[in-house]
Design a protein around this motif. Structure first.
Motif, PDB file in Angstrom:
ATOM      1  N   UNK A  64     -68.956  99.242  10.122  1.00 44.72           N
ATOM      2  CA  UNK A  64     -69.307  99.531  11.512  1.00 44.72           C
ATOM      3  C   UNK A  64     -70.823  99.506  11.705  1.00 44.72           C
TER       4      UNK A  64
ATOM      5  N   UNK B 275     -72.890  96.975  14.200  1.00 48.96           N
ATOM      6  CA  UNK B 275     -73.803  97.458  15.238  1.00 48.96           C
ATOM      7  C   UNK B 275     -75.201  96.881  15.070  1.00 48.96           C
TER       8      UNK B 275
ATOM      9  N   UNK C 227     -70.492  96.199  19.948  1.00 53.25           N
ATOM     10  CA  UNK C 227     -70.157  97.495  20.536  1.00 53.25           C
ATOM     11  C   UNK C 227     -68.666  97.741  20.392  1.00 53.25           C
ATOM     12  N   UNK C 228     -68.309  98.978  20.141  1.00 52.15           N
ATOM     13  CA  UNK C 228     -66.892  99.311  20.027  1.00 52.15           C
ATOM     14  C   UNK C 228     -66.274  99.605  21.385  1.00 52.15           C
ATOM     15  N   UNK C 229     -65.025  99.257  21.509  1.00 49.13           N
ATOM     16  CA  UNK C 229     -64.239  99.535  22.719  1.00 49.13           C
ATOM     17  C   UNK C 229     -62.838  99.949  22.274  1.00 49.13           C
ATOM     18  N   UNK C 230     -62.015 100.359  23.236  1.00 45.89           N
ATOM     19  CA  UNK C 230     -60.605 100.610  22.935  1.00 45.89           C
ATOM     20  C   UNK C 230     -59.750  99.929  23.989  1.00 45.89           C
ATOM     21  N   UNK C 231     -58.900  99.044  23.528  1.00 42.47           N
ATOM     22  CA  UNK C 231     -57.975  98.322  24.411  1.00 42.47           C
ATOM     23  C   UNK C 231     -56.600  98.975  24.327  1.00 42.47           C
ATOM     24  N   UNK C 232     -55.794  98.827  25.358  1.00 45.12           N
ATOM     25  CA  UNK C 232     -54.438  99.372  25.299  1.00 45.12           C
ATOM     26  C   UNK C 232     -53.638  98.780  24.132  1.00 45.12           C
TER      27      UNK C 232
ATOM     28  N   UNK D 223     -55.508  90.757  25.244  1.00 45.51           N
ATOM     29  CA  UNK D 223     -56.011  91.880  26.021  1.00 45.51           C
ATOM     30  C   UNK D 223     -57.494  91.708  26.323  1.00 45.51           C
TER      31      UNK D 223
ATOM     32  N   UNK E 174     -59.103  91.339  30.072  1.00 48.85           N
ATOM     33  CA  UNK E 174     -60.196  92.204  30.534  1.00 48.85           C
ATOM     34  C   UNK E 174     -61.399  91.363  30.972  1.00 48.85           C
TER      35      UNK E 174
ATOM     36  N   UNK F  26     -67.755  92.544  21.111  1.00 50.28           N
ATOM     37  CA  UNK F  26     -66.906  93.728  21.084  1.00 50.28           C
ATOM     38  C   UNK F  26     -66.167  93.867  19.750  1.00 50.28           C
TER      39      UNK F  26
ATOM     40  N   UNK G 156     -61.517  99.486  16.317  1.00 47.53           N
ATOM     41  CA  UNK G 156     -60.845 100.014  15.139  1.00 47.53           C
ATOM     42  C   UNK G 156     -59.512 100.578  15.611  1.00 47.53           C
TER      43      UNK G 156
END
Lengths: 478, 478
Positions: free
Chosen positions: A58, A62, A67-72, A118, A122, A137, A140
Motif C-alpha cells: 500500500x 501511494x 488512492x484507495x477507494x471502496x466499491x460495492x 464497477x 463509476x 485507484x 483492498x
C-alpha cells in the motif's frame, strides 16, 4: 507447572509436498477451514503476515500516486455482462445473490469476482475532463470465485486481494502504468518476500479475460512448480467503450480513456510457504514476519535471567523491531520447535553465563547459524542478521530457480525434462495457440509467460517447427 | 489558462439539513451512489478519512492485545440460525447467495450481517484450554443489511466496519472487556473526532439481538438529533452454549466461555459531517483529515512565490504533517472555497509581501481566524493551530450537547421540549417496555441510553408514574 505440550510433527516435504504444505498452513496457525465448503479463515498469525504485506504494498502504491477507494461488493448482472469477454471468463465462477431479506430480487447480483465493471460504471458518471486524468485507484477487499477444488491461500472460493484500476488519457500512459505496477510486484517479491521472479507477458490464451495484454511475475516453488505471483493488465479502451466512459480531451472532443488493472492476493502467503519453508515449518522473510525476533531465556529459573531477557526485548522493541519474548514454563525444546514452526527469522537466547559475558546468542531460522552478539551491539547486529536471513533466503531461492530452468527443442524433450527435473522449460514458440494446446496435452505444461528477457535458442518453434516468434517458459503451475 | 471552474453551492443547513448533508457528501467528493440501489462508493477523499479512522482505532485495539483475522463473508443458513434471537433480529435484512456458478446451492448462504456465528463456529473447533483465553479478535470488513431506506454513511445496504469478537474465561473479564471497548470508542469520539458523547447502556428493547447487555456512545448532531456512535455487547455464555464452544477449565472440567462483540462503522464519517460541518462544507478534525494543511500561494505569478510555497510544503511534510499545495491556475477565491468544502483544517497562505516579512498566514477552517506565523516557528505553530482547531470543534460540540439536554417529567412535556428545541430529553423511567413504546408513539422518541452518569430527577417514571428505576435519555435518532 504446565503439562509439557507435544511438539507437533509435520510431513516431510520430500515425502509428500502437498501434505507438507497443508501441515504448515494448519500447524503454524495461519489458516483454518471454515464450515462453508471451499472457504477459509485467516487466523491471527496468518492475518498478521497479510497485514505486513498490505502495509508495504500500500505504501508503494501511494508513493506512485494511487488512492484507495471502496466499491460495492455486488454487481448487477446486466452491468457485469456489458463487456463480453470478461463475463465469459468469469461467469462459471460467480456467486449470485438472488434474495434481499424476504424478497426475490428483480435482477440477480454477482458477488464481485473482480471489479473492472464497477470502476467503469463509476467513471462513466464522474469523469468529465482530461484534467481529471489519470485516475489511479486501488481497493483492498475480498472476492469470490466459485472454484471446484480449493487449497489454502492458493485457490479458495473467497480470497483477499488488492485490485488496482487506473484510467489514462493516452495508450502510452496506460501501458507505462501496466509496466510500472508489474515492476512494483516484482520488486515486492524480490526485495520483501525474498523470492526471485521471471517477468513477462502472458500468451493470448493465458491472459486475463477482456485484457489486451497481461503481464505477470512467475515464481518457482521448492517442488519446482510454478506459481503466478501477480498480474498487471492493459485494456486499451475496450472497457471504456463498452461502459461509455468518456472525457473531453485537450481538443475539447469526447474521447475514450485507456485503462489498466493489476492485482495481488493472499496467495502470496502460499508462495512464501513453498519458496522458503522446510521440514521444521514455516520460514518467514524478516520484512513480513509478524515476529522478527523472539527472545527465549535459557535456565530462566536462575535469578535475573527473566529480567535480563526482558531488558533485551525492550531494547529491541525500542529500536523498532517486532519482537516477542517467551517466559512460559514450556521446555526449551518445545519453544525452539514452536518458533521454528512459526518461521520466526531470529531466535535470541540468553542464559546466566551469557549475561555474565555481556552477550546473547542469535540463531538464524533459515540456516540454523548461531552468532554470539555483544549486548553493546545488540540493535545493530539484530538488523544485520535480519538482513542476512533475507539475503540467505533470496540466494537459496535464486539458486533453486537458476538450476531448474532448462532449454528444450521439442515437446518430447520438454516433457522428459519436466518429468525428470520439474522446473521451468524454455522453448522457442511460433505464437500459435495450437502449439500451447499440444504442449499442455502431451507434456502437461501451460505457458507461464513470454519473458521480457528473451533468448534466441533456435529459429523454429519447438512444437511445430514453424518459424519462432518468441521464447516461452512452460511449467506445471499452482 | 484554465476556464474558471464554478464554486459549487450547497444548501444551507438551516434551510434543509438533510439536503445540506447530502450536498456535502457529494460535493466534498466523499461518496457517490452506485448503480446498485442502496449501495454507495467510497471515493478517494472519503476513503482516506476512513483509513485515518482505521489506523487510529486499529492501533488502540492492538495496544490492548487484540489481533485481526478474516472470517468468510458467507454464512450457511443453518449456522446463522443456531442462536434464535440473533437470527430473528437480522433475518429480514439478510442478502442470500443461492447460486454458485451455474449450480443452485443445496443450502443458501447469508452475506454476513454480523459475524458472531462465524467466530463461534471457529472457536468451537480451535479452543481447548483456559490457557488459550482470552481470545481477542477483530476484523475490518463490509457487511450487508438489506435496509429499505438508505442515506450515505448513515444507512446503506453495504457498509464498512470493524467487528471485535472476544472470548473470556469468566463473566467478569468479559464484562470488563465490554466496558473497555466502549470507553475506547468514547475516547476516539472525544479525543480524535472532537465529538463529546454520552456513555450508557441500551434498554432491553434497544439492545443488540442476542446480547445480554449493549453499551453505547450517543452523540448529538448540529440539528440536535441523536446518532448512535458505536456499541459494545456482552453476551454472557449464550452463544457459546448455542454453538457448543467449550474449554477445559483450571479444574479440568469443560466450561462455556463468556463473549463480547463491539463495532464501529463508516457512519462515523456521517457523524463528523453533522457534528462539525457548516454552510461552507465539511469541517474535519485534524487527526482524521486526509489533508491537514493546504498551502495556497498568493500572487503566484510573481517570481519566487511558488518556490517559497513549495519550501513551506516541504518543511511541513518533513515535520510529519499531511500537507498539500495548490499551484493550479484556478483563482484564489475558487481555491479557498474548494478547501473549505473539503474541510481542510488549516489553509496556509503566502504571497510576496509575506515572504519579504519572513512569515505566512494560517487560516483556521473552524472559525476563519487568521494567524501570522513567522517562518522560523512554522512547524511548531502548525501543531498548535491544528490542536486549536480540534479544541475549537470539541468546545462547540460540547456546548451544543450541553445546551440541548432537557429534563422532563411527563410524556407531554418531553414531547413539547423535543418539538421546540430538539435534543436529548432526560426523564426518570420505571424500566417497562410499555413506557418506551408510549414515548415512541406519543412523543416520537426512542430511548437512546440509560447513562452511566445517573441523576435523580424525580421518584417516579415520567411515562406511567410508577416508581422510577433509572434516568433515561430520549431522542430522535439517525
Amino acid at each position: 507447572m504446565a503439562k509439557e505440550k507435544k511438539v507437533e510433527q509435520i510431513t516431510d516435504m520430500e515425502q509428500d509436498f502437498a501434505q507438507w504444505y497443508t501441515d504448515i498452513c494448519r500447524k503454524a496457525e495461519l489458516v483454518e477451514y471454515a464450515s462453508v465448503k471451499g472457504f477459509t479463515i485467516l487466523r491471527p498469525y496468518g492475518y498478521a503476515i497479510w497485514e505486513n504485506m498490505q502495509r508495504i504494498l500500500d505504501g508503494e502504491f501511494k508513493k506512485t500516486g494511487h488512492q484507495n477507494v471502496a466499491m460495492p461488493v455486488l454487481i448487477p448482472e446486466s452491468l457485469l455482462k456489458k463487456e463480453g469477454e470478461l463475463v465469459n471468463g468469469f461467469a462459471p465462477e460467480v456467486a449470485w445473490v438472488t434474495m434481499g431479506g424476504s424478497e426475490e430480487l428483480e435482477e440477480r447480483l454477482a458477488f464481485r469476482p473482480t471489479s473492472e465493471t464497477m470502476f467503469c460504471d463509476h467513471w462513466s458518471r464522474v469523469l468529465h475532463s482530461y484534467r481529471e486524468l489519470p485516475m489511479l485507484y486501488n481497493q483492498w477487499c475480498s472476492v469470490i470465485r466459485w472454484e471446484k477444488t480449493t487449497r489454502p491461500f492458493l485457490r479458495s472460493r473467497e480470497f483477499w486481494w488488492q485490485e488496482g484500476h487506473t484510467l489514462h488519457e493516452t495508450a502510452e500512459e496506460a501501458m507505462a502504468e501496466t509496466e510500472q505496477q508489474l515492476n512494483c510486484y516484482a520488486d515486492f517479491y524480490e526485495k520483501v518476500l525474498a523470492i526471485p521472479v521471471v517477468r513477462g507477458r502472458k500468451t493470448d490464451k493465458e491472459k486475463f479475460a477482456g485484457a489486451e495484454a497481461t503481464y505477470t511475475v512467475e515464481c518457482m516453488m521448492k517442488d519446482h512448480k510454478a506459481l503466478q505471483g501477480g498480474t498487471s493488465h492493459y485494456f486499451g479502451d475496450k472497457f471504456s467503450r463498452a461502459y461509455d466512459v468518456t472525457f473531453a480531451g485537450r481538443d475539447n472532443k469526447l474521447q475514450y480513456p485507456f485503462q489498466t488493472s493489476w492485482g495481488a492476493t493472499t496467495r502470496m502467503i502460499g508462495a512464501v510457504i513453498m519458496a522458503h519453508g522446510d521440514n521444521n515449518g514455516l520460514v518467514l522473510p524478516p520484512q513480513i514476519a509478524p515476529i522478527q525476533l523472539v527472545v527465549v531465556p535459557v535456565a530462566q529459573h536462575k535469578p535475573g535471567v527473566i529480567e535480563g531477557a526482558m531488558a533485551l526485548r525492550d531494547r529491541l522493541a525500542a529500536a523498532g523491531y517486532r519482537v516477542s519474548i517467551d517466559t512460559s514454563d514450556n521446555s526449551m525444546g518445545w519453544k525452539c520447535a514452536q518458533y521454528e514452526m512459526k518461521g520466526v527469522p531470529l531466535r535470541v537466547e540468553m542464559g546466566p553465563r551469557d549475561m555474565e559475558n555481556g552477550q546473547c546468542v542469535m540463531v538464524r531460522r533459515d540456516n540454523g547459524e548461531k552468532t554470539f552478539v555483544a549486548l553493546s551491539e545488540l540493535e545493530q547486529k539484530a538488523g544485520e542478521l535480519l538482513q542476512a536471513v533475507h539475503d540467505g533466503l533470496y540466494e537459496k531461492a535464486r539458486v533453486n530457480l537458476a538450476e531448474h530452468i532448462y532449454p528444450a527443442f521439442s515437446i518430447e524433450e520438454a516433457k522428459a525434462l519436466q518429468e525428470e527435473h520439474g522446473g521451468f522449460i524454455k522453448t522457442m514458440w511460433c505464437g500459435e495457440e495450437a502449439c500451447e494446446l499440444a504442449m499442455k496435452e502431451k507434456a502437461g505444461m501451460s505457458s507461464r509467460c513470454i519473458p521480457f528477457q528473451q533468448e534466441h535458442l533456435a529459429d523454429t518453434c519447438a512444437c511445430c517447427g514453424k518459424p519462432a516468434k518468441h521464447m516461452v517458459i512452460w511449467g506445471v503451475a499452482y
